[in-house]
Design a protein around this motif. Structure first.
Motif, mmCIF file in Angstrom:
data_model
loop_
_atom_site.group_PDB
_atom_site.id
_atom_site.type_symbol
_atom_site.label_atom_id
_atom_site.label_comp_id
_atom_site.label_asym_id
_atom_site.label_seq_id
_atom_site.Cartn_x
_atom_site.Cartn_y
_atom_site.Cartn_z
ATOM 1 N N ALA A 124 0.456 13.733 -2.207
ATOM 2 C CA ALA A 124 1.615 13.055 -1.494
ATOM 3 C C ALA A 124 1.937 11.682 -2.038
ATOM 4 O O ALA A 124 2.710 11.088 -1.754
ATOM 5 N N GLU A 125 1.030 11.260 -3.133
ATOM 6 C CA GLU A 125 1.365 10.119 -3.720
ATOM 7 C C GLU A 125 1.318 8.663 -2.863
ATOM 8 O O GLU A 125 2.090 8.035 -2.741
ATOM 9 N N PRO A 126 0.285 8.583 -2.182
ATOM 10 C CA PRO A 126 0.279 7.189 -1.245
ATOM 11 C C PRO A 126 -0.148 6.166 -1.980
ATOM 12 O O PRO A 126 -0.679 6.308 -3.130
ATOM 13 N N VAL A 127 0.063 4.983 -1.252
ATOM 14 C CA VAL A 127 -0.432 3.750 -2.106
ATOM 15 C C VAL A 127 -1.936 3.501 -1.463
ATOM 16 O O VAL A 127 -2.207 3.141 -0.392
ATOM 17 N N ILE A 128 -2.706 3.479 -2.240
ATOM 18 C CA ILE A 128 -3.978 2.989 -2.323
ATOM 19 C C ILE A 128 -4.533 1.765 -2.763
ATOM 20 O O ILE A 128 -4.509 1.473 -3.963
ATOM 21 N N ARG A 129 -4.402 0.793 -1.913
ATOM 22 C CA ARG A 129 -4.559 -0.742 -2.464
ATOM 23 C C ARG A 129 -5.824 -1.247 -3.054
ATOM 24 O O ARG A 129 -6.858 -0.535 -2.580
ATOM 25 N N ILE A 130 -5.886 -2.061 -4.087
ATOM 26 C CA ILE A 130 -7.153 -2.275 -4.638
ATOM 27 C C ILE A 130 -7.667 -3.629 -4.448
ATOM 28 O O ILE A 130 -6.890 -4.635 -4.480
ATOM 29 N N GLU A 131 -8.915 -3.674 -3.817
ATOM 30 C CA GLU A 131 -9.303 -5.067 -3.687
ATOM 31 C C GLU A 131 -10.516 -5.082 -4.845
ATOM 32 O O GLU A 131 -11.628 -4.398 -4.865
ATOM 33 N N LYS A 132 -10.048 -6.267 -5.494
ATOM 34 C CA LYS A 132 -11.197 -6.670 -6.921
ATOM 35 C C LYS A 132 -12.609 -7.137 -6.134
ATOM 36 O O LYS A 132 -12.552 -7.993 -5.194
ATOM 37 N N ASN A 133 -13.742 -6.753 -6.566
ATOM 38 C CA ASN A 133 -15.007 -6.823 -6.173
ATOM 39 C C ASN A 133 -15.862 -7.234 -7.642
ATOM 40 O O ASN A 133 -16.551 -6.579 -7.881
#
Length: 467
Positions: free
Chosen positions: A133-142
């Motif tokens: 469904a091509e969702p937006v999965i946000r990235i948090e840098k660690n």
């Protein structure tokens, strides 16, 4: 040359104490040499204090260099001996532990039978459906996460670095096998587990995010690839030179082994990517990897396969997970098919990629792997291949879905199939059969099914699978 530089720079960066010692030693020797040359040239009339300092610094650095040379010579004898060794599994492998397990925290464990070998991978239909469904999965840098991994590496530094040297020597310093320390895009949290546990809420628009960090390929080998391995001397039967403890990211739950969520273990989990491409004139593109390839050497692989680089995150437009994955898939595709070298200017318009699904590769300690399909706006005759890592390119005409399924059934019988290609073909076959189940044409003769389906059912045209 790059392999040699990457190897020695990594050794220095891994242990700050060794790095400081090397810098101090080089500095002392350089300073002493500097003063000595100036005196010889009689350019600088030095005072007695400076003269004493230069000779002391020169002698100290000379003695320390002699000590280091002795250490290197002793280490070389051991390392030369490692060259006559073979890497093997030490005891029960992680796949053998999961041999009787069918479910793991909502994932289904699938057996991938390739020739006489069996490989295991974990997948979840809920995750695949969510990703399509091509969702937006946000990235948090660690970015601090890698420091934790390197602390674990330093606990067993002596054994692990000896194993790394074996790999470096076995690559013939990069001439025989590619062995560079590329910066990889890695995950430190398990987004898939969150999808499984909160599937209904996510479908209602709840956002999801994932933690990511940068690590080198050597970090992956030392924390993941070498686990449960040993080196045995070729000239002395069963003599174990080095053995790495199997600190797999697993635990027992209700008497059965379970894979820990990503980020819970001590392994670098770099993101794997694979895509199967179809050309404008209807050919599926397959590649046979060379023995130099870092992944799946000698096996038939998808059109583009490898792992996501940190630069893919930097170049991704939206900085979300699927954007990074698509950039990585297309970069691998462009590199292996030499699309950039072919002189095409508008690279961004040549390929259109869709993510089909996700799985965790058990043999690689549950590493996260994404797979997809790509439509190329090029004919098969326009393609070339990268000759360092690829031996052969082949195409199969599959403009109709029926032809694609027939080709998939044939390829899946190959004994040289790579695991990512097996997973992609299995997913394509499963999706088509799911739609066809209950269709009035499904039970007809196979020769007519292809034509009738494409004529009657718009769901089974090429555009259903390929974007």
């Amino acid at each position: 040359m790059r392999t040699m530089m990457d190897y020695y720079l990594y050794i220095l960066r891994l242990d700050p104490k060794e790095k400081i010692k090397a810098l101090v030693g080089c500095g002392a020797f350089g300073l002493g040499l500097f003063f000595w040359i100036f005196e010889l040239c009689e350019v600088w009339n030095m005072k007695a204090a400076w003269g004493l300092f230069k000779w002391v610094s020169l002698m100290v650095s000379f003695i320390s260099m002699q000590i280091e040379i002795i250490k290197i010579a002793e280490g070389y004898k051991k390392r030369k001996y490692l060259g006559a060794a073979a890497m093997k599994d030490a005891g029960e492998t992680i796949e053998e532990k999961f041999a009787g397990v069918s479910v793991c925290d909502g994932f289904t464990i699938e057996k991938c039978a390739i020739g006489k070998s069996q490989f295991l991978y974990m997948y979840a239909e809920a995750v695949d459906a969510y990703l399509m469904a091509e969702p937006v999965i946000r990235i948090e840098k660690n970015l601090r996460y890698i420091k934790r991994i390197r602390r674990f590496i330093l606990e067993d530094k002596k054994q692990l670095l000896a194993m790394l040297f074996y790999q470096y020597k076995n690559s013939d310093h990069g001439w025989r096998k590619i062995f560079v320390n590329e910066k990889k895009f890695c995950l430190s949290s398990d987004f898939a587990l969150e999808i499984i546990e909160n599937h209904s809420e996510l479908n209602n628009g709840k956002p999801i995010e994932v933690s990511a960090y940068r690590a080198g390929y050597y970090d992956y080998l030392l924390s993941n690839g070498f686990l449960g391995k040993k080196l045995e001397a070729n000239d002395e039967k069963d003599k174990c030179l080095i053995q790495i403890k199997p600190a797999y990211p697993i635990c027992k739950k209700n008497g059965a082994w379970q894979m820990l969520p990503i980020g819970s273990g001590r392994c670098v989990q770099m993101v794997g990517v694979s895509t199967l491409a179809m050309t404008k004139d209807g050919f599926i593109v397959l590649l046979t990897q060379s023995e130099k390839a870092m992944g799946s050497p000698g096996r038939i692989a998808p059109s583009g396969s490898g792992s996501a680089d940190w630069k893919d995150y930097i170049l991704s437009e939206n900085k979300d997970l699927l954007s990074v994955v698509k950039v990585a898939m297309q970069r691998e595709l462009y590199e292996e098919l030499r699309i950039k070298e072919a002189g095409y200017r508008e690279i961004s318009g040549i390929a259109n990629t869709r993510v089909l699904g996700y799985f965790r590769w058990i043999a690689k300690c549950g590493s996260p792997e994404f797979y997809g399909i790509t439509s190329l706006d090029l004919d098969f005759a326009d393609l070339d291949f990268e000759r360092k890592e690829i031996n052969k390119i082949e195409g199969a005409y599959a403009a109709r879905i029926y032809d694609l399924i027939q080709a998939a059934e044939k390829w899946m019988q190959s004994e040289k199939l790579s695991v990512p290609l097996y997973v992609i073909l299995s997913a394509i076959r499963k999706q088509v059969y799911t739609i066809c189940r209950g269709c009035s044409f499904y039970d007809h003769q196979k020769d007519s099914v292809g034509f009738q389906c494409e004529t009657v059912c718009p769901m089974l045209t090429k555009n259903y699978l390929f974007p």
